[in-house]
Design a protein around this motif. Structure first.
Motif, PDB file in Angstrom:
ATOM      1  N   MET A  48       9.223  -4.936 -11.939  1.00  0.00           N
ATOM      2  CA  MET A  48      10.433  -4.354 -11.250  1.00  0.00           C
ATOM      3  C   MET A  48      10.044  -3.252 -10.196  1.00  0.00           C
ATOM      4  O   MET A  48      10.860  -3.461  -9.044  1.00  0.00           O
ATOM      5  CB  MET A  48      11.464  -3.862 -12.139  1.00  0.00           C
ATOM      6  CG  MET A  48      12.193  -5.245 -12.877  1.00  0.00           C
ATOM      7  SD  MET A  48      13.551  -4.521 -13.765  1.00  0.00           S
ATOM      8  CE  MET A  48      13.582  -5.786 -15.201  1.00  0.00           C
ATOM      9  N   MET A  49       9.096  -2.441 -10.486  1.00  0.00           N
ATOM     10  CA  MET A  49       8.859  -1.386  -9.380  1.00  0.00           C
ATOM     11  C   MET A  49       8.023  -1.361  -8.214  1.00  0.00           C
ATOM     12  O   MET A  49       8.228  -0.764  -7.491  1.00  0.00           O
ATOM     13  CB  MET A  49       8.329  -0.262 -10.322  1.00  0.00           C
ATOM     14  CG  MET A  49       9.181   0.460 -11.421  1.00  0.00           C
ATOM     15  SD  MET A  49       8.176   1.866 -12.404  1.00  0.00           S
ATOM     16  CE  MET A  49       7.898   2.959 -11.026  1.00  0.00           C
ATOM     17  N   GLY A  50       7.621  -2.801  -8.279  1.00  0.00           N
ATOM     18  CA  GLY A  50       6.831  -3.289  -7.222  1.00  0.00           C
ATOM     19  C   GLY A  50       7.703  -3.647  -5.964  1.00  0.00           C
ATOM     20  O   GLY A  50       8.930  -3.578  -5.786  1.00  0.00           O
ATOM     21  N   GLN A  51       6.935  -4.105  -4.830  1.00  0.00           N
ATOM     22  CA  GLN A  51       7.817  -4.723  -3.718  1.00  0.00           C
ATOM     23  C   GLN A  51       8.640  -5.973  -3.745  1.00  0.00           C
ATOM     24  O   GLN A  51       9.686  -6.095  -3.262  1.00  0.00           O
ATOM     25  CB  GLN A  51       6.664  -4.748  -2.506  1.00  0.00           C
ATOM     26  CG  GLN A  51       6.011  -3.461  -2.310  1.00  0.00           C
ATOM     27  CD  GLN A  51       6.747  -2.177  -1.790  1.00  0.00           C
ATOM     28  OE1 GLN A  51       7.446  -2.485  -0.873  1.00  0.00           O
ATOM     29  NE2 GLN A  51       6.576  -1.090  -2.327  1.00  0.00           N
ATOM     30  N   ARG A  52       7.781  -6.929  -4.627  1.00  0.00           N
ATOM     31  CA  ARG A  52       8.680  -8.170  -4.838  1.00  0.00           C
ATOM     32  C   ARG A  52       7.995  -8.826  -6.064  1.00  0.00           C
ATOM     33  O   ARG A  52       7.210  -8.651  -6.676  1.00  0.00           O
ATOM     34  CB  ARG A  52       8.406  -8.945  -3.533  1.00  0.00           C
ATOM     35  CG  ARG A  52       7.161  -9.553  -3.320  1.00  0.00           C
ATOM     36  CD  ARG A  52       7.114 -10.647  -2.306  1.00  0.00           C
ATOM     37  NE  ARG A  52       5.473 -11.272  -2.171  1.00  0.00           N
ATOM     38  CZ  ARG A  52       5.460 -12.586  -2.519  1.00  0.00           C
ATOM     39  NH1 ARG A  52       6.617 -13.329  -2.779  1.00  0.00           N
ATOM     40  NH2 ARG A  52       4.224 -13.129  -2.535  1.00  0.00           N
ATOM     41  N   ALA A  86      -2.124  -5.783  -5.626  1.00  0.00           N
ATOM     42  CA  ALA A  86      -1.701  -4.876  -4.338  1.00  0.00           C
ATOM     43  C   ALA A  86      -1.251  -5.518  -3.208  1.00  0.00           C
ATOM     44  O   ALA A  86      -1.726  -6.514  -2.992  1.00  0.00           O
ATOM     45  CB  ALA A  86      -3.135  -3.985  -3.916  1.00  0.00           C
ATOM     46  N   VAL A  87       0.004  -4.989  -2.762  1.00  0.00           N
ATOM     47  CA  VAL A  87       0.329  -5.470  -1.507  1.00  0.00           C
ATOM     48  C   VAL A  87      -0.929  -5.511  -0.303  1.00  0.00           C
ATOM     49  O   VAL A  87      -1.537  -4.443  -0.179  1.00  0.00           O
ATOM     50  CB  VAL A  87       1.758  -4.882  -1.054  1.00  0.00           C
ATOM     51  CG1 VAL A  87       1.985  -5.266   0.285  1.00  0.00           C
ATOM     52  CG2 VAL A  87       2.713  -4.796  -2.260  1.00  0.00           C
ATOM     53  N   ASP A  88      -0.680  -6.576   0.554  1.00  0.00           N
ATOM     54  CA  ASP A  88      -1.988  -6.555   1.255  1.00  0.00           C
ATOM     55  C   ASP A  88      -2.136  -5.210   2.242  1.00  0.00           C
ATOM     56  O   ASP A  88      -1.128  -4.537   2.907  1.00  0.00           O
ATOM     57  CB  ASP A  88      -1.554  -7.734   2.511  1.00  0.00           C
ATOM     58  CG  ASP A  88      -1.678  -8.947   2.029  1.00  0.00           C
ATOM     59  OD1 ASP A  88      -2.159  -9.291   0.922  1.00  0.00           O
ATOM     60  OD2 ASP A  88      -0.948  -9.946   2.501  1.00  0.00           O
ATOM     61  N   CYS A 134      -0.567   0.900 -12.120  1.00  0.00           N
ATOM     62  CA  CYS A 134      -0.492   1.721 -10.799  1.00  0.00           C
ATOM     63  C   CYS A 134       0.163   3.088 -10.918  1.00  0.00           C
ATOM     64  O   CYS A 134       1.244   3.181 -11.695  1.00  0.00           O
ATOM     65  CB  CYS A 134       0.253   0.861  -9.705  1.00  0.00           C
ATOM     66  SG  CYS A 134       0.329   1.597  -8.044  1.00  0.00           S
ATOM     67  N   VAL A 135      -0.500   4.276 -10.273  1.00  0.00           N
ATOM     68  CA  VAL A 135       0.106   5.288 -10.413  1.00  0.00           C
ATOM     69  C   VAL A 135       0.297   6.226  -8.917  1.00  0.00           C
ATOM     70  O   VAL A 135      -0.527   5.994  -8.133  1.00  0.00           O
ATOM     71  CB  VAL A 135      -0.479   6.553 -11.105  1.00  0.00           C
ATOM     72  CG1 VAL A 135      -1.944   6.490 -10.855  1.00  0.00           C
ATOM     73  CG2 VAL A 135       0.181   7.887 -11.169  1.00  0.00           C
ATOM     74  N   LEU A 172       8.910   1.126  -5.400  1.00  0.00           N
ATOM     75  CA  LEU A 172       8.552   2.196  -5.954  1.00  0.00           C
ATOM     76  C   LEU A 172       6.911   2.301  -5.915  1.00  0.00           C
ATOM     77  O   LEU A 172       6.387   3.394  -5.962  1.00  0.00           O
ATOM     78  CB  LEU A 172       9.006   2.728  -7.234  1.00  0.00           C
ATOM     79  CG  LEU A 172      10.582   3.142  -7.054  1.00  0.00           C
ATOM     80  CD1 LEU A 172      11.041   3.324  -8.411  1.00  0.00           C
ATOM     81  CD2 LEU A 172      10.878   4.194  -6.145  1.00  0.00           C
ATOM     82  N   LEU A 173       6.242   1.093  -6.226  1.00  0.00           N
ATOM     83  CA  LEU A 173       4.919   0.884  -6.317  1.00  0.00           C
ATOM     84  C   LEU A 173       4.372  -0.111  -5.312  1.00  0.00           C
ATOM     85  O   LEU A 173       5.059  -1.101  -5.021  1.00  0.00           O
ATOM     86  CB  LEU A 173       4.618   0.552  -7.703  1.00  0.00           C
ATOM     87  CG  LEU A 173       4.915   1.403  -8.775  1.00  0.00           C
ATOM     88  CD1 LEU A 173       4.662   0.646 -10.288  1.00  0.00           C
ATOM     89  CD2 LEU A 173       4.323   2.651  -8.682  1.00  0.00           C
ATOM     90  N   PRO A 174       3.183   0.091  -4.766  1.00  0.00           N
ATOM     91  CA  PRO A 174       2.919  -0.705  -3.804  1.00  0.00           C
ATOM     92  C   PRO A 174       1.813  -1.957  -4.414  1.00  0.00           C
ATOM     93  O   PRO A 174       0.917  -2.324  -4.126  1.00  0.00           O
ATOM     94  CB  PRO A 174       1.518   0.078  -3.127  1.00  0.00           C
ATOM     95  CG  PRO A 174       1.111   0.847  -4.069  1.00  0.00           C
ATOM     96  CD  PRO A 174       2.437   1.121  -4.996  1.00  0.00           C
ATOM     97  N   VAL A 175       2.837  -2.806  -5.122  1.00  0.00           N
ATOM     98  CA  VAL A 175       2.190  -3.846  -5.638  1.00  0.00           C
ATOM     99  C   VAL A 175       3.337  -5.111  -5.657  1.00  0.00           C
ATOM    100  O   VAL A 175       4.322  -4.693  -5.516  1.00  0.00           O
ATOM    101  CB  VAL A 175       1.679  -3.886  -7.215  1.00  0.00           C
ATOM    102  CG1 VAL A 175       0.858  -2.868  -7.309  1.00  0.00           C
ATOM    103  CG2 VAL A 175       3.173  -3.318  -7.998  1.00  0.00           C
ATOM    104  N   GLU A 176       2.970  -6.000  -5.987  1.00  0.00           N
ATOM    105  CA  GLU A 176       3.760  -7.406  -6.193  1.00  0.00           C
ATOM    106  C   GLU A 176       3.210  -8.356  -7.106  1.00  0.00           C
ATOM    107  O   GLU A 176       2.165  -8.307  -7.476  1.00  0.00           O
ATOM    108  CB  GLU A 176       3.821  -8.203  -4.754  1.00  0.00           C
ATOM    109  CG  GLU A 176       2.445  -8.563  -4.420  1.00  0.00           C
ATOM    110  CD  GLU A 176       2.470  -9.368  -2.837  1.00  0.00           C
ATOM    111  OE1 GLU A 176       3.702  -9.410  -2.240  1.00  0.00           O
ATOM    112  OE2 GLU A 176       1.502  -9.899  -2.450  1.00  0.00           O
ATOM    113  N   THR A 177       4.330  -9.035  -7.720  1.00  0.00           N
ATOM    114  CA  THR A 177       4.041  -9.832  -8.850  1.00  0.00           C
ATOM    115  C   THR A 177       4.338 -11.399  -8.605  1.00  0.00           C
ATOM    116  O   THR A 177       5.282 -11.576  -7.937  1.00  0.00           O
ATOM    117  CB  THR A 177       4.813  -9.432  -9.936  1.00  0.00           C
ATOM    118  OG1 THR A 177       4.495  -7.919 -10.439  1.00  0.00           O
ATOM    119  CG2 THR A 177       4.595 -10.179 -11.320  1.00  0.00           C
TER     120      THR A 177
END
Length: 502
Positions: free
Chosen positions: A348-352, A411-413, A431-432, A371-376
């Protein structure tokens, strides 16, 4: 004179069956596992079918109910799927994920699952799991599910009296006196059985008694007379022994408020919250005030906000946006609070979050909290494994935990990602962003002192109490539980029942 150590007698399997749900079967099973271990036996827990969102990964990387993992810990042995061969994890009010021998085999509606067709195949699986376990351990401490007198489900029952008959187990009926109606519930549970099943029930334990035990002494005699079996004990309600819970029934009791002088940690109360045992260590840390809430004002007062795991991540994320909690979390982060997510909370803390194949329902994609530069991306294959890892840049894989999740997070692109941990094989996880914003897939990550001290470090001015040794704390609690139950249970009579040849 030479003393000869004689081998301990083989005990019958013992099943703790209930007059209803939440009567205390799981905790009493943990108590018996520890008592038998203390008395020189080699016990193991068993529950043929469990329904719970709180699960655990075995050393082999398979999934079982958390209660059986706790009971195995009380018995001093590693947990195994044979201890809980069939696990049901509700995904909505009407559907559940079915996990057989540690692996998901698909989603079923309640009607599909409880119909007679295909039931014997599942019965063979749970019976074989019990047989394998019984060949290795003595005794098997079995746990029933819900009430043993659900007549409409009797033909498809895999976990109560049919399982006891297969195991040749002695059944002890557990009745919750705190609910009221203990005489009716105990008598009805016995009277509604067939003559064959009634013979399996060898005694009654009255659980959760409040008040002066002497006042119930006439009640014990009455209960024995109307049911025709002995009362093995009356267990008083306790409040100073802490055993990990499996279900979220008790979370409503943990919705405290922020207080002065401690680090206030708020766990976001999700509708499909799972694996809330991730936060037990904080609940018992004297430096911390832990509470569960979805109240916006209470979240804004927290020093640390923890986003827990979820059995329906997209559904819970949608609800957080709808009820204003998502906005409160972002505002708390801007105000200087720590935000950390575990498993679904990390997603949930990622981009999408995308669910192109509809693994969780009809919602195919939602924006995350950003909040984090990741997506799932949700995927069909479930990851279940125990892990060792090094925290941050320590380089030493001296931390432990487990993973149970669906979905692949990346990671998001073009975005740089700093992993929170490195698994033993060097694989990064989580991710931190900074010391106050991080996420990880690893359940049990907070059980490691290095992680707890890192989480609490920004609030050093509040940390007057020493850190908690959680492993030692849990061992102390199992022993306290065993001592408490010994005090109120007629163990000589129980051993007599478990060794008697009928």
């Amino acid at each position: 004179m030479v003393e000869i150590d004689l081998p301990l007698p083989r005990l019958h399997p013992v099943m703790l069956a209930g007059t209803g749900s939440d009567v205390g079967k799981s905790v009493l099973a943990a108590a018996l596992c520890r008592i038998f271990l203390q008395d020189g036996y080699h016990p193991a827990p068993f529950k043929a079918q469990n329904m719970a969102l709180n699960s655990y990964a075995t050393p082999e990387g398979l999934e079982i109910g958390r209660a059986q993992a706790v009971q195995a810990e009380a018995a001093g042995i590693p947990c195994h799927t044979d201890m809980n061969p069939l696990l049901l994890k509700p995904t909505s009010d009407r559907t559940t994920q079915v996990v057989l021998n540690g692996k998901p085999i698909g989603n079923r509606s309640a009607y599909e699952y409880f119909r007679i067709e295909g039931r014997e195949e599942l019965r063979r699986e749970v019976n074989q799991a019990f047989d394998r376990l019984a060949a290795r351990y003595n005794p098997i401490v079995m746990e029933g599910a819900g009430s043993i007198s659900e007549l409409n489900l009797k033909d498809t029952d895999l976990v109560n009296l049919p399982m006891a008959r297969h195991a040749n187990a002695d059944v002890i009926l557990v009745a919750d006196i705190d609910r009221g109606g203990v005489f009716a519930s105990a008598y009805g549970s016995v009277a509604l059985q067939t003559p064959e099943d009634r013979k399996c029930i060898k005694g009654i334990i009255v659980n959760k008694f409040r008040g002066d035990l002497r006042l119930f002494e006439p009640g014990v005699k009455m209960l024995e007379e109307i049911c025709g079996i002995p009362v093995l004990g009356v267990i008083p309600y306790y409040q100073d022994i802490y055993i990990e819970e499996e279900d979220s029934v008790e979370l409503s009791l943990k919705q405290r408020k922020a207080v002065q002088g401690k680090v206030n940690v708020a766990v976001v109360l999700l509708r499909h919250l799972s694996n809330f045992t991730d936060f037990n260590i904080l609940e018992h840390d004297a430096r911390v005030n832990l509470y569960y809430t979805n109240n916006v004002e209470d979240l804004l007062k927290a020093d640390i906000i923890l986003l827990p795991g979820s059995k329906n991540t997209l559904g819970d994320l949608y609800e957080l946006r709808r009820n204003g909690v998502a906005q409160a979390i972002l505002q708390a982060r801007r105000n200087g609070a720590t935000v950390m997510g575990i498993c679904g909370g990390y997603q949930m803390m990622g981009q999408r979050i995308a669910d192109p194949d509809g693994m969780e329902g009809d919602v195919c994609q939602l924006p995350g909290l950003g909040l984090l530069p990741v997506e799932t991306v949700m995927e069909g294959e479930k990851v279940t494994r125990q892990v060792r890892f090094s925290f941050l840049e320590s380089g030493t894989p001296d931390c432990t935990g487990y993973e149970i999740h669906m979905g692949r997070t990346s990671a998001v692109d073009g975005a740089p990602v700093a992993p929170l941990v490195y698994l033993e094989d060097g694989t990064p996880d989580g991710c931190v962003v900074d010391p106050k914003c991080a996420g990880s897939y690893i359940h049990g990550i907070l059980d490691n002192p290095a992680v707890i001290e890192w989480l609490l470090a920004p609030y050093a001015e509040k940390l007057a109490q020493p850190a908690l040794d959680y492993a030692a704390f849990k061992e102390e609690q199992y022993n306290k539980l065993a001592d408490y139950v010994r005090k109120h249970l007629n163990l000589p009579l129980l051993y007599q029942i478990l060794t008697k040849n009928d």
